[in-house]
Design an enzyme around this catalytic site. Structure first.
Site, PDB file in Angstrom:
ATOM      1  N   CYS A   2       1.015  -1.254   0.000  1.00 28.76           N
ATOM      2  CA  CYS A   2      -0.015  -0.047  -0.200  1.00 28.76           C
ATOM      3  C   CYS A   2       0.705   1.520  -0.379  1.00 28.76           C
ATOM      4  O   CYS A   2       2.046   1.149   0.043  1.00 28.76           O
ATOM      5  CB  CYS A   2      -1.298  -0.146   0.636  1.00 28.76           C
ATOM      6  N   ARG A  28       1.515   1.713  -6.042  1.00 31.42           N
ATOM      7  CA  ARG A  28       1.611   0.859  -4.690  1.00 31.42           C
ATOM      8  C   ARG A  28       0.311  -0.237  -4.122  1.00 31.42           C
ATOM      9  O   ARG A  28       0.144  -1.136  -4.237  1.00 31.42           O
ATOM     10  CB  ARG A  28       2.032   1.458  -3.099  1.00 31.42           C
ATOM     11  N   TRP A  71      -4.246  -1.887  -1.463  1.00 32.44           N
ATOM     12  CA  TRP A  71      -3.827  -3.256  -2.124  1.00 32.44           C
ATOM     13  C   TRP A  71      -4.958  -3.934  -1.091  1.00 32.44           C
ATOM     14  O   TRP A  71      -3.950  -4.094  -0.319  1.00 32.44           O
ATOM     15  CB  TRP A  71      -2.420  -2.681  -2.694  1.00 32.44           C
ATOM     16  N   ASN A  97       0.346  -0.127   6.498  1.00 31.29           N
ATOM     17  CA  ASN A  97       0.722  -1.294   5.255  1.00 31.29           C
ATOM     18  C   ASN A  97       2.177  -2.505   5.920  1.00 31.29           C
ATOM     19  O   ASN A  97       2.523  -2.387   5.699  1.00 31.29           O
ATOM     20  CB  ASN A  97       2.436  -0.464   4.205  1.00 31.29           C
ATOM     21  N   GLY A  98       1.458  -4.159   5.119  1.00 31.90           N
ATOM     22  CA  GLY A  98       2.027  -4.939   5.743  1.00 31.90           C
ATOM     23  C   GLY A  98       0.868  -5.353   5.579  1.00 31.90           C
ATOM     24  O   GLY A  98      -0.518  -5.361   5.564  1.00 31.90           O
ATOM     25  N   GLU A 482      10.377 -13.546 -19.649  1.00 32.61           N
ATOM     26  CA  GLU A 482      10.597 -12.362 -19.153  1.00 32.61           C
ATOM     27  C   GLU A 482       8.528 -11.766 -20.179  1.00 32.61           C
ATOM     28  O   GLU A 482       7.723 -11.471 -20.001  1.00 32.61           O
ATOM     29  CB  GLU A 482      11.306 -11.361 -19.817  1.00 32.61           C
ATOM     30  N   LYS A 486       5.242 -10.566 -19.596  1.00 33.53           N
ATOM     31  CA  LYS A 486       5.203  -9.163 -19.623  1.00 33.53           C
ATOM     32  C   LYS A 486       3.447  -9.025 -20.115  1.00 33.53           C
ATOM     33  O   LYS A 486       2.649  -8.100 -19.563  1.00 33.53           O
ATOM     34  CB  LYS A 486       6.289  -8.204 -21.088  1.00 33.53           C
ATOM     35  N   GLU A 489       1.262 -10.005 -17.920  1.00 33.86           N
ATOM     36  CA  GLU A 489       0.629  -9.051 -16.599  1.00 33.86           C
ATOM     37  C   GLU A 489      -0.534  -7.354 -17.501  1.00 33.86           C
ATOM     38  O   GLU A 489      -0.966  -6.614 -16.629  1.00 33.86           O
ATOM     39  CB  GLU A 489       1.881  -8.374 -15.738  1.00 33.86           C
ATOM     40  N   HIS A 505       8.143 -31.929 -25.988  1.00 30.67           N
ATOM     41  CA  HIS A 505       7.850 -32.258 -25.356  1.00 30.67           C
ATOM     42  C   HIS A 505       6.538 -32.458 -24.484  1.00 30.67           C
ATOM     43  O   HIS A 505       6.360 -32.479 -23.005  1.00 30.67           O
ATOM     44  CB  HIS A 505       9.756 -32.206 -23.988  1.00 30.67           C
ATOM     45  N   LYS A 605       3.291  -2.055  -8.361  1.00 34.18           N
ATOM     46  CA  LYS A 605       4.563  -2.433  -8.308  1.00 34.18           C
ATOM     47  C   LYS A 605       5.471  -2.793  -7.667  1.00 34.18           C
ATOM     48  O   LYS A 605       6.249  -3.565  -7.561  1.00 34.18           O
ATOM     49  CB  LYS A 605       4.910  -0.053  -8.040  1.00 34.18           C
TER      50      LYS A 605
END
Ligand code: M6R
Length: 610
Positions: A2, A28, A71, A97-98, A482, A486, A489, A505, A605
């Protein structure tokens, strides 16, 4: 995860100023937000669900206050779960935050004592604890710092909290155990935030709060003490970032700005570190030089994009030195069994330096007495502070949730680390050749970025597909991972990232016209193997997009559906030139699908919870 922003003073308009601060912290967390100010001895609060956008505050512009972008972890995304939270008597307000791990036990105990909870959040337990401490110590006339110390001593888990008291209009207390907190120093008023970039428009002078520290802040003073009540000396850091650097600079999104500024960010990362003749100098490693000269094993530990940069780093270290290197995902490392040969080092890679899984891994490694090193972008962040030595990226602030310029800066830093190690250990001949070539990178990268239009057309074809496979071998395998991350997301498209050699395979069974492949196949000695893979896909009518270089293109002209061609460069540098391809594809696909580019749904983020 947050965002926290606070103001202590009386001269400015606190509510508007806090709102501005929150806007720059929204990356955030952006489920909901809220602000509280102290107005004539009363806590006045507003809370909302959704993004802040162009919101204006309705609160009175009086004195001290603080705000929060959330968040969600405990409790759904609702107005009552949004911070700030109040105690029963509306004396205290807390933002947090946490995650409080003993939240259920605390809540039960507090309810038994008569406290009324209005939200499902773990944060609300903190503010009721504070009320309890205050009630029990009425006669003792405790300071706000002492009350916060007593209340937080009951907490288990991680927290970075801001506290205000309606009866103390010119003070605020912060406590940190796990989440980032920074105090902004100015004349006549003080600020605090969970990220120094939010303070930049107001001041460049900041104090980073360390774990187990409590700050007492008034308009003219900042006093820092340990949880054990020892007075601490607080060092003022001067931020060397420009306010403009953290704004969009004319681009529609931070993500695009950050993609396009990579020639500059790469130059900044390399600045002063590559000397004539290809000698690499990394000042941050001087203090551990003797240990690294004899090192046998390096384990990189990171999450997400940083872990893919780590894969590239491990491969180039093995290519240029006799050191063995591998990568572990931090969340896996924390709960697994891992052996450390003699003469080992753990190297933590993190943009924010605040990723909870990484910090937990740092703790574990330090307990096991292994040398801990960092590769971090945020100067003064928790990872930077907790590790013995390390290298800063100097990539500048990255605001878009999707990591872009930091990925290329991480790769070039890891390559410099490999060259530095090789030179330190007398294994440096090849590394000097590589280091000389690095000077060309920024110019070549600009050429790749100038061909953005071709990638935009490819993105247009990709957005209607059900699934996309990203393939790469060797040093280019991290790019496949990556690329898949990308696109997932930013555009929310289903993707797979895998080694090209693994196709037969299993994966090829699931591929068809609607599930194309993007293959990274520059001229690195694997062209014929890659050509065979492309032919196998084409024989089954599976569309293939080949990402190659000038020398490699002729191997694929007759088999590829479409190609994107980068300039020729030393093979060890090819992944760095290929990286913007996955970033631009994801960006353009996200724009075409009208996604929330800089703040993709459900992401933040900085992932400061496990
Ligand atoms: O701040 P960090 O580098 O520790 O963050 C690690 C990951 O959370 C991060 O790279 C994430 O995967 C990005 N959103 C990817 O674009």
């Amino acid at each position: 995860m947050c965002g926290i922003f606070g103001y202590i003073g009386k001269d400015k308009k606190p509510a508007s100023l806090i709102l501005e601060g929150l806007k720059s912290l929204e990356y955030r967390g952006y489920d909901s937000w809220g602000i509280v100010v102290i107005s004539n001895g009363i806590l006045k609060r507003e809370r909302h669900v959704g993004k802040i956008g162009e919101a204006k505050t309705v609160l009175p512009q009086t004195t001290t206050g603080m705000g929060h972008t959330r968040w969600a972890t405990h409790g759904g995304v609702t107005v009552i779960n949004a911070h700030p939270h109040f105690d029963c008597s509306e004396k205290f307000a807390v933002i947090h935050n946490g995650i409080i791990e003993n939240e259920r036990a605390l809540r039960r105990a507090l309810i038994k004592k008569g406290h009324k909870f209005s939200s499902q959040t773990d944060t609300e337990t903190i503010v009721h604890l504070l009320e309890e401490v205050s009630k029990n110590n009425k006669k003792n006339n405790l300071s706000l710092v002492d009350q916060v110390r007593l209340a937080t001593s009951k907490l288990e888990g991680a927290f970075a909290i801001g506290v205000i008291d309606r009866d103390r209009p010119e003070e605020s207390v912060l406590a940190r155990f796990g989440g980032p907190l920074v105090v902004g120093i100015t004349d006549g008023y003080k600020l605090f935030a969970s990220d120094p970039t939010a303070l930049l428009p107001f001041t460049k002078n900041v104090i980073y709060l360390k774990d187990r520290e409590i700050a007492w802040i008034t308009p003219n003073k900042v006093e820092i003490r340990s949880f054990e009540n020892h007075l601490k000396r607080s060092k003022i850091h001067v931020l060397d970032w420009d306010v403009e650097e953290s704004k969009k600079g004319g681009y529609p999104h931070f993500m695009l700005k950050e993609i396009m500024e990579q020639p500059l960010s790469l130059t900044d990362t390399m600045r002063g570190r590559i000397r004539d003749g290809g000698l690499v100098k990394l000042g941050g490693l001087e203090s551990v030089k003797e240990q690294l000269r004899d090192i046998d094993f390096i384990r990189f530990i990171a999450c997400g994009t940083a872990s893919y940069a780590g894969l590239y780093g491990a491969s180039v270290i093995q290519e240029l030195t006799s050191v063995t290197a591998d990568v572990e995902i931090a969340s896996e490392f924390n709960y697994g069994s891992f052996n450390w040969p003699d003469r080992s080092a753990a190297w933590f890679i993190s943009q924010s330096g605040e990723t909870a899984d990484v910090l937990k891994a740092v703790d574990r490694v330090k307990r096991e007495k292994i040398l801990s090193l960092g590769l971090v972008n945020m100067v003064g962040s928790s990872t930077a502070q907790a590790t013995t030595a390390g290298v800063y990226l100097h990539a500048g602030p990255e605001i878009g949730v999707a990591s872009t310029k930091v990925f290329t800066s991480q790769m070039i830093s890891l390559l410099m680390i490999a060259c530095w190690l090789a030179q330190l250990r007398g294994e440096g001949e090849k590394s000097r050749q590589v280091a000389k070539q690095m000077a060309l990178l920024s110019k070549l990268l600009s050429a790749v970025l100038n061909s953005r239009q071709v990638l935009k057309e490819i993105a247009r074809e990709l957005v209607s597909k059900s699934q996309i496979f990203f393939l790469g071998r060797g040093r280019n395998y991290p790019l496949a991972l990556e690329g898949a991350l990308k696109l997932r997301e930013v555009a929310y498209i289903d993707t797979v990232g895998m080694p090209t050699g693994e196709l037969k395979h299993g994966a090829i069974a699931a591929m068809d016209k609607d599930r194309p492949a993007i293959i990274f196949a520059p001229s690195d000695g694997m062209e014929m193997k890659n050509r065979s893979s492309v032919q196998e896909l084409k024989a089954r009518d599976i569309p293939v997009y080949v990402m190659t270089d000038k020398s490699g293109r002729k191997k694929f002209t007759d088999v590829a559906d479409r190609m994107f061609v980068i300039p020729d460069v030393h093979p060890i540098l090819q992944p760095i030139l290929l990286a913007p391809i996955v970033q631009i594809l994801a960006y353009e696909a996200g724009v075409l699908l009208d996604r929330s580019i800089d703040k993709p749904r459900n992401l933040a983020k900085s992932v400061t919870v496990e």
